[in-house]
Motif scaffolding. Structure first.
Motif, PDB file in Angstrom:
ATOM      1  N   LYS A 214       0.824  -1.206   0.000  1.00  0.00           N
ATOM      2  CA  LYS A 214       0.000   0.000   0.000  1.00  0.00           C
ATOM      3  C   LYS A 214       0.863   1.263   0.000  1.00  0.00           C
ATOM      4  N   THR A 215       0.311   2.318  -0.583  1.00  0.00           N
ATOM      5  CA  THR A 215       0.923   3.629  -0.460  1.00  0.00           C
ATOM      6  C   THR A 215       0.646   4.176   0.935  1.00  0.00           C
ATOM      7  N   VAL A 216       1.317   5.275   1.276  1.00  0.00           N
ATOM      8  CA  VAL A 216       1.048   5.880   2.579  1.00  0.00           C
ATOM      9  C   VAL A 216      -0.361   6.456   2.626  1.00  0.00           C
ATOM     10  N   GLY A 217      -0.974   6.669   1.458  1.00  0.00           N
ATOM     11  CA  GLY A 217      -2.357   7.126   1.408  1.00  0.00           C
ATOM     12  C   GLY A 217      -3.372   6.007   1.516  1.00  0.00           C
ATOM     13  N   GLY A 218      -2.877   4.763   1.615  1.00  0.00           N
ATOM     14  CA  GLY A 218      -3.772   3.626   1.800  1.00  0.00           C
ATOM     15  C   GLY A 218      -4.201   2.931   0.527  1.00  0.00           C
ATOM     16  N   THR A 219      -3.715   3.374  -0.635  1.00  0.00           N
ATOM     17  CA  THR A 219      -4.089   2.739  -1.892  1.00  0.00           C
ATOM     18  C   THR A 219      -3.300   1.456  -2.085  1.00  0.00           C
ATOM     19  N   ARG A 220      -3.999   0.362  -2.295  1.00  0.00           N
ATOM     20  CA  ARG A 220      -3.328  -0.909  -2.532  1.00  0.00           C
ATOM     21  C   ARG A 220      -2.771  -0.919  -3.963  1.00  0.00           C
ATOM     22  N   ILE A 221      -1.465  -1.052  -4.083  1.00  0.00           N
ATOM     23  CA  ILE A 221      -0.786  -1.004  -5.372  1.00  0.00           C
ATOM     24  C   ILE A 221      -0.277  -2.392  -5.774  1.00  0.00           C
ATOM     25  N   ALA A 222       0.517  -3.002  -4.918  1.00  0.00           N
ATOM     26  CA  ALA A 222       1.215  -4.238  -5.272  1.00  0.00           C
ATOM     27  C   ALA A 222       0.274  -5.440  -5.271  1.00  0.00           C
ATOM     28  N   SER A 223       0.529  -6.366  -6.180  1.00  0.00           N
ATOM     29  CA  SER A 223      -0.186  -7.639  -6.174  1.00  0.00           C
ATOM     30  C   SER A 223       0.296  -8.481  -5.003  1.00  0.00           C
TER      31      SER A 223
END
Length: 324
Positions: A214-223
């Motif tokens: 996750k980014t520090v903003g909480g968005t899940r990025i990585a699989s």
């Protein structure tokens, strides 16, 4: 010094990079770490820029740079790399994108072939690395390994992941950078923060990103496949990164014979909840067996520090850093 810094020389004069490197390799010695040189500030080599024209400095809000048309970038890079290789100076070079890395590898391989034909070592036994590699594919990783290279990854996706996602899409973002493929390659891999301006040297945001995806903003990025275990992430941050300064025999592990460097943490990194990783702090830091920082129950052990200057420094008004 209370910390150890392994530094790389970065040319400051566009168009005169080779002249700078020729001067530096004459004046200084590189790659000179040893247990007897534990002074904390050691010149390792050069980078992460070698030639200004051969730069892919990223801005995920803008299109990636184009290396297909030659404006002399390849000639500039070739001359610099040939000089470094002949003088056996380690180097690292910034390459965010797969296309950039492959263009640079074309130059590196040409230098290596010419040096081998001339009876010299070329890249053989030389420590060199790419920095970043957000969009590297397996073939590029294989080319890098074949030339004896390494890759240092940073937590830039933790802070710019939303911008990357918007420009390149979910599939590309899920594997940026390809942490699992890099680990599986078997070549040296290290991790860090890149001194990202919004986080400076805060390692726990970086470890959180590698573990949670996750980014520090909480968005899940990585699989799921591209997330690392806590042990894997910590290994890249310690033992893995020690390779890039040639210090893997003297730092990165808590074992006899290595530097007495350690931190006592506010929480157990291996057992706290995933979201709590970002809030971990050091409450005691020891460098070379000497206490250099103490907080909480270790406050009495903290060395006296000189007064912070200038007087108007914000730390006098807003001490510490923001805690969620």
């Amino acid at each position: 010094m209370p910390i150890r810094i392994s530094y790389f020389l970065f040319p400051q004069r566009p168009g005169k990079e080779l002249a700078d490197f020729e001067s530096w390799t004459t004046l200084y010695g590189a790659d000179s770490n040893s247990a007897s040189m534990a002074n904390g500030y050691v010149l390792e080599g050069v980078g992460e820029l070698l030639a200004y024209k051969a730069s892919d400095y990223e801005n995920f809000l803008s299109p990636r740079p184009d290396f297909t048309s030659s404006d002399g970038w390849d000639k500039d890079l070739h001359a610099v790399v040939r000089h470094l290789v002949r003088n056996r100076w380690p180097f690292r070079i910034h390459a965010t994108y797969d296309q950039s890395a492959n263009a640079m590898l074309d130059v590196f391989e040409a230098v290596h072939r010419a040096e081998i034909l001339a009876g010299r070592a070329g890249f053989t036994g030389l420590r060199w690395a790419f920095d970043h590699g957000e969009t590297y594919i397996p073939a590029t990783i294989a080319r890098t390994k074949a030339l004896g290279g390494a890759v240092a990854v940073q937590a830039r996706m933790a802070y710019g992941g939303e911008y990357f996602l918007e420009r390149y899409g979910r599939e590309a973002a899920s594997n940026a950078p390809p942490l699992r493929a890099l680990l599986n390659s078997g070549m040296p891999i290290g991790a860090g923060t890149d001194g990202t301006r919004v986080a400076s040297y805060h390692p726990w945001s970086s470890l959180y990103w590698m573990v949670s995806g996750k980014t520090v903003g909480g968005t899940r990025i990585a699989s799921d496949e591209n997330r690392l275990s806590r042990d894997e992430a910590l290994t890249l941050y310690t033992r893995g990164s020690a390779y890039f300064s040639g210090e893997q025999e003297v730092k990165g592990q808590l074992v006899p014979g290595q530097y007495a460097d350690l931190a006592v943490l506010s929480d157990d990194y291996f057992s706290v909840g995933e979201e709590a990783i970002r809030g971990i702090e050091a409450v005691l830091t020891i460098t070379g067996g000497r206490v250099v920082y103490g907080a909480d129950e270790f406050s009495a052990l903290a060395p006296a520090l000189p007064a912070l200057k200038p007087d108007w420094s914000p730390v006098h008004h807003y001490p510490g850093y923001y805690k969620a």
